[in-house]
Write a protein that holds these residues in place. Sequence first.
Motif, short mmCIF file in Angstrom:
data_model
loop_
_atom_site.label_atom_id
_atom_site.label_comp_id
_atom_site.label_asym_id
_atom_site.label_seq_id
_atom_site.Cartn_x
_atom_site.Cartn_y
_atom_site.Cartn_z
N GLY A 72 34.17 43.01 37.88
CA GLY A 72 35.18 43.57 38.80
C GLY A 72 36.32 44.19 38.03
N LEU A 73 36.80 43.46 37.04
CA LEU A 73 37.88 43.95 36.20
C LEU A 73 37.41 45.18 35.43
CD1 LEU A 73 40.76 43.53 35.10
CD2 LEU A 73 39.76 42.07 33.35
N PHE A 74 36.14 45.11 34.95
CA PHE A 74 35.58 46.21 34.21
C PHE A 74 35.49 47.44 35.10
CE2 PHE A 74 31.82 48.58 32.65
CZ PHE A 74 32.31 48.94 31.40
N PHE A 75 35.04 47.26 36.34
CA PHE A 75 34.92 48.35 37.29
C PHE A 75 36.28 48.99 37.53
CE2 PHE A 75 35.30 49.70 41.71
CZ PHE A 75 34.42 50.76 41.72
N LEU A 132 40.29 53.21 37.00
CA LEU A 132 41.65 53.61 36.64
C LEU A 132 41.65 54.55 35.43
CD1 LEU A 132 43.68 50.33 37.18
CD2 LEU A 132 43.80 52.42 38.51
N PHE A 133 40.76 54.28 34.49
CA PHE A 133 40.67 55.16 33.33
C PHE A 133 40.20 56.55 33.73
CE2 PHE A 133 38.37 56.77 29.54
CZ PHE A 133 39.44 56.80 28.66
N GLY A 134 39.22 56.61 34.64
CA GLY A 134 38.72 57.89 35.14
C GLY A 134 39.81 58.65 35.89
N LEU A 135 40.56 57.89 36.78
CA LEU A 135 41.67 58.52 37.51
C LEU A 135 42.73 59.04 36.52
CD1 LEU A 135 42.17 56.21 40.60
CD2 LEU A 135 41.54 58.60 40.60
N LEU A 136 43.01 58.24 35.53
CA LEU A 136 43.99 58.64 34.51
C LEU A 136 43.52 59.91 33.80
CD1 LEU A 136 46.60 57.99 32.96
CD2 LEU A 136 45.20 56.66 31.39
#
Length: 166
Positions: free
Chosen positions: A11-14, A19-23
């Motif tokens: 879940g944290l990984f997802f 968030l990394f993709g959005l960033l």
Amino acid sequence: MDKLVNDFSFGLFFWQILLFGLLLLLLRRYAWKPILKAVNDREDGIKDALAAAEDAKKEMQNVTADSEKLLKEARAEREAMLKEAREIKEKVISEAKEQALAEGDKMLKQAQAAIESEKKAAVADIKAQVANLSVDIAEKVIKEELSDKKKQLKLVEDMLGDIKLN
């Protein structure tokens, strides 16, 4: 490393990947595009500056060639003017010499004519003086000869004897 494998949460990984993709999307849209645009604009500006520098270099070469051409023309014109000035100087000197020689000849001829005229006048004056003296001497001689009657008769006889009849 074991701790990371043991504490791993999907879940944290997802959420971290999301968030990394959005960033990345936000950075791509709002940061990378303006940064890339600025870099591209800078690159275009550098290309334009290099092209302008190249054009300026070509223009400078043209100006240098033109200035060399003008300099050669100016030198040629200067040489032509100096040559013409030398020719004029030589012509003026030659004309001055010719004029001086002509004036000298003219003055010499005038002096010779004046000397000849003075000589003729002096000879005429001497002749006139000799004639006057001759007349004065003849007058004195004749007076003395004619003062005595015997002498007069003898003079007339001598003159008659000198005359030859044809």
